[in-house]
Design a protein around this motif. Sequence first.
Motif, PDB file in Angstrom:
ATOM      1  N   ASN A  73      56.016  30.199   7.469  1.00 52.08           N
ATOM      2  CA  ASN A  73      55.748  31.772   7.749  1.00 52.08           C
ATOM      3  C   ASN A  73      54.823  31.526   8.256  1.00 52.08           C
ATOM      4  N   ARG A 105      58.017  38.332  10.088  1.00 56.46           N
ATOM      5  CA  ARG A 105      57.254  37.213   9.683  1.00 56.46           C
ATOM      6  C   ARG A 105      56.006  38.495   9.270  1.00 56.46           C
ATOM      7  N   TYR A 160      56.725  41.064   6.314  1.00 59.47           N
ATOM      8  CA  TYR A 160      56.897  40.331   5.034  1.00 59.47           C
ATOM      9  C   TYR A 160      55.582  40.642   4.748  1.00 59.47           C
ATOM     10  N   ARG A 161      54.735  40.280   4.881  1.00 61.83           N
ATOM     11  CA  ARG A 161      53.513  39.992   4.814  1.00 61.83           C
ATOM     12  C   ARG A 161      52.902  41.377   3.996  1.00 61.83           C
TER      13      ARG A 161
END
Length: 926
Positions: free
Chosen positions: A381, A661, A664-665
């Motif tokens: 990630n 990424r 998604y965070r």
Amino acid sequence: MRRERFIRRGLSVIILVTLIVFMIYVWFSPIEQTSDNIKVSPIPNSPKSPSNVISSPIISTEEIHLYRILGNDLPPRHKAGQVLQNVKFILENEPKFHNTKKWWILNRIIDNEYENALIDLLKQYDQEYVRIPFLVEEYLKYDFRLEDFPEHDFFHSYEYMNFSKVAKLRTIDYSYHDKNLYAMNNNGGRNAALAHGKLQPNARWIFPFDGNCFLTTNAFNEIMTQIERWGKDYKYFVVPMARLLNNTQLLVGTDTRPQTPEEPQIIFRHDSEEKYNENMRYGRRSKLEMLWRLGVPSPRKILNKPPVPWESHDAPYFSPPKNKYKMIGWVFRLFSGQASQEVHKREASALRAFNRLLAIQDFLDGIDEKIARSTQGFDANRLFLYDEKSLNQARLHYWRGDEKITRVVNVMLDRADTMSSDAANWYSSANGLPIDASTQVKFLQLKTDPSPALLEDERKNEETNVDDVYQQQEEVIKSNDSASIEQDVMLDEEQNHVITNESQQQSTENSDTTNLNETNTNNIFPSSSGGEKPKKYIGVEVDEFGRFVSNTPVPLPNVSTSELFENITTLTFAHHFSGNVRYSRWAANLIRTFILSSYGVGEQDELQVTNTDFEATNDEGYSFPHLNKIPRTVPKFNKIGTKFPADLLETDPSFFLDSCRLLYRVRALTHKEFTELRQFSSIWLERLINSPESIERSREPDHRGTLYDIQVATLAGFVDDVRLYLRVISRTRMRIGKHFYIANDASLSSHMSQPYEIIFVNNLIERGKLLPIQHESATFKYTTLNLQYWMILTRIIQNVRIGLDLWQYTAKDGQRLSRAMMDHLGKHASKLDNDLLRPLIHIAQAAHRASDTKRGIWHEHGDEHDYFQHFLKNIGSKMNLFDKNSSISPNEEDIILKRKSVDKCVGLGEEARQRGMPPFWMFGVA
């Protein structure tokens, strides 16, 4: 009478001569010549002797030190746990021998828990051991051997491609040579046992045996009988070996000499001079080379097999000197756990050799993966292309009001506003929905047929009841409310930043769009003057997160994959800098629509264990030898109405995956969606490493091969396939010597060219895709593009912080990327104002700086740092991308040309994509 006497005397002479010849034959003949005729008295019932019983048929004054060298389990050559099981079997069932001290060598056991289990077992039986530790910092000093082959980038060569599977595996095995020598420490462990034994007081004979060797009472007695007889004349005794298919054979059979066709063990006298050659790695005749030096015969087919030029040369077989060795006794090799590999057949021997090579490489890959994860901190990630520290520092400078960064971010936000508005307009026109730029949507069914017939049919369906309409209205309003589920997960500071900065961004950059968006937001369901209830939109549902869900296929606009990735990245970065969730929502919307929703998840595939038949093993590309026992992709993805997008094979995914990424965070993508993205990436990755078209592309010795390695490395990292990632970033170094050529002419010795890019341009001209007059400009374009891809790959490896640095890697003829960059810039110094070179110089300087920092090198006057600084002074800071007076207001003349110029500077637009420039490269790539 006289005649009879003569006959009797003659017969006596003949008998006497016969007896003398027989006695000479028995006295001088070697033991191995009569091994089949020797019978040792069997032990009644069972040869098992409890470990506390001393076997003493033979009383010897020779002090023996018996060593067993324990290594790591190596599936598929061995069964997992077999070392521990065999040690326990030996401790429980092998007798104690007179005047013999047993030792155990723990030879670089990788798994600490496994090693502790062995130590506990040995202590339980009061056994003494010597530990040779595995040290990560020492192992990391050893690299792959990549430059010893006949040509550069040998694994992509046609010569290698025509090798048999076994030959390919042996060739790859050689590249692991130094890692193998340290981790396996095969002959190193044997020599450690020899050295330790010679230091023991009164030690006469040293048995450095393999860890799974078992001696029965009669086998040991036979060995000691011969040592007593011949020990003064020989310093080396060779003990033939028999393989067991079941260890219980030792407990139920008679203790007699078995057939011993296997590679023997060697016994050394305390004053012996010979040692094992520690440059012979495990799996490459490590013990056989020692046997040859002693003069032990080997099969003719092995002796006559010439070594490949890159291997260490074996000691040639020669006739043994007098009294060099003697063959005595026998020893058993305990079961490895793989019955098909233990039978004495040609097929079993071939399978054993093949699986040994597979096991070695799998074991060493496993060590590298373990170190990458546990020691070096690999994280799938983590951002790969953009350095997170630099990216976050740029954001802080923007929040602080840095003028140069603000101007770049303003361009970013302007483009993001345009993208989100255009996307909202498309969604609205495609579905008849009043969607604005702040709406979150999720379309599950899409089609590529532009015909609106299906939508028209849906619109003619009957009206639903009023209660359902009101319910849908409430859900839609909820999806746009600042307190919705998706916005609740945003950080408080991001929310505050949105509130304080929203009006300023919109008024200065895109006021017209803002007004339109506000109008749409406040009038999602327009009502009539007659007070009619809002219309129910047929074919649309609202999911549990308040998002529109279409259950009717809608047409997809024609957009290239690279353009889609660029738009998603721009929107994601706009959210990262501004904190406006509208941007992250629309980045996620595009992912759902064009990537996730356009694929239907089918049934789970059957899990197939990798075939152990090496004839059926695929031996092409990076997937050989195998890295996964089960398929990487479990679900099956099938694009509705189309094939897998062809342009994916030509698209750089690195910046797009970093955007995923980031999304998604901040929870713009759910965990399920992020998992589905990884599944999609797995499909893409599988096609890259397994499809014939992609494998052929991987062999291209120009920018296409470099892009291929970027694709495989970044996708492997995204799906958390560390082994594949490490394999790619290691082998990609082999391309450097192929891509860049140093002329032999002394006058050109400092110049490095890219001959295969020139060949690529010539082929384009021959096919009529370029005019001959374009040769020079095209050569500049593609040589620069290749270096751009190399810089991206270098920065990825540096940002991930796993693997050796590409920047200073030197091929065997002296080629390295830093030198190629300097030669290229020196050759094209007159083109510094070209937008192609500007990002390349800045990225190269960032790569150089990161390489020096990792190695702890200070800059010296006149080094590469000064060289790049010279060019940077002429082009200015990486944030000086356009004139201070440049503007993107609608009243400016030549708005289209200026907009394209600005886009190209920041890495946006068709021209930037063709040149391999990542979007907003100045924020962490450079």
